[in-house]
Design a protein around this motif. Structure first.
Motif, short mmCIF file in Angstrom:
data_model
loop_
_atom_site.label_atom_id
_atom_site.label_comp_id
_atom_site.label_asym_id
_atom_site.label_seq_id
_atom_site.Cartn_x
_atom_site.Cartn_y
_atom_site.Cartn_z
N THR A 7 8.52 2.12 2.92
CA THR A 7 7.42 1.36 2.34
C THR A 7 7.98 0.07 1.76
O THR A 7 9.06 0.06 1.18
N GLU A 23 8.04 -1.50 -4.03
CA GLU A 23 7.42 -2.82 -4.10
C GLU A 23 5.92 -2.67 -4.23
O GLU A 23 5.34 -1.67 -3.82
N LYS A 24 5.28 -3.68 -4.79
CA LYS A 24 3.88 -3.58 -5.18
C LYS A 24 2.97 -3.14 -4.04
O LYS A 24 2.98 -3.69 -2.96
N LEU A 25 2.18 -2.10 -4.34
CA LEU A 25 1.14 -1.63 -3.45
C LEU A 25 -0.19 -1.97 -4.10
O LEU A 25 -0.35 -1.86 -5.31
N ASP A 26 -1.15 -2.39 -3.30
CA ASP A 26 -2.44 -2.83 -3.82
C ASP A 26 -3.36 -1.64 -4.05
O ASP A 26 -4.37 -1.47 -3.35
N VAL A 27 -2.99 -0.79 -5.02
CA VAL A 27 -3.74 0.42 -5.34
C VAL A 27 -3.88 0.49 -6.86
O VAL A 27 -2.94 0.17 -7.58
N GLU A 28 -5.04 0.93 -7.34
CA GLU A 28 -5.27 1.03 -8.78
C GLU A 28 -4.50 2.19 -9.40
O GLU A 28 -4.18 3.17 -8.72
N LYS A 29 -4.24 2.04 -10.69
CA LYS A 29 -3.54 3.08 -11.45
C LYS A 29 -4.35 4.37 -11.45
O LYS A 29 -5.57 4.34 -11.65
N GLN A 66 1.43 0.03 -12.60
CA GLN A 66 1.80 -1.22 -11.94
C GLN A 66 2.63 -1.99 -12.96
O GLN A 66 2.16 -2.24 -14.06
N ARG A 68 6.49 -4.62 -13.69
CA ARG A 68 7.38 -5.66 -13.18
C ARG A 68 8.81 -5.27 -13.48
O ARG A 68 9.09 -4.59 -14.47
N HIS A 92 7.16 -7.69 -8.81
CA HIS A 92 6.06 -6.77 -9.11
C HIS A 92 6.36 -5.42 -8.45
O HIS A 92 6.71 -5.37 -7.27
N THR A 94 5.41 -0.95 -8.21
CA THR A 94 4.46 0.14 -8.40
C THR A 94 5.26 1.41 -8.67
O THR A 94 6.23 1.70 -7.96
#
Length: 114
Positions: A7, A23-29, A66, A68, A92, A94
């Motif tokens: 990933t 690395e940042k995934l575009d999913v809410e907490k 999420q 840093r 950023h 996750t």
């Protein structure tokens, strides 16, 4: 039992109930996600390697936070030119908690027609 998943362009060796930074995934907490790019699964001495991925295998994880990462300093200097540049960067990230590793996903049941 552990697995190797891909990933964010990186590979991670994971086990159940492990917490990892990716690395940042575009999913809410608090949401649950599935990682389907499973490269390898090892279970009780049996190793299954994909070519490149294992079909039907998946890893479910819950997004904990999420965040840093640590600040990285980028410093560039050209000697004898009185030229210096200083930049910083924070990646950023996750935080994921691994819930389950499934070697072969169950096929969905066909809806019975009446």
């Amino acid at each position: 039992m552990y697995a190797v998943v891909k990933t964010g362009g990186k590979q991670y060796r994971i086990a159940k109930d492990q917490v990892i930074l990716v690395e940042k995934l575009d999913v809410e907490k608090g949401k649950t996600i599935e990682l389907s790019d499973v490269l390898m699964i090892a279970n009780n001495g049996k190793v299954k390697v994909g070519e490149p991925f294992i079909s039907g295998a998946k890893v479910t994880a819950t997004v904990v936070d999420q965040t840093r990462g640590e600040k990285i300093i980028i410093f560039k200097k050209r000697r004898r030119q009185n030229s210096r540049r200083k930049n910083g960067h924070r990646q950023h990230l996750t935080v994921l908690k691994i819930n389950d590793i499934v070697e072969k996903a169950a096929k969905p049941q066909a809806a019975a027609e009446a």
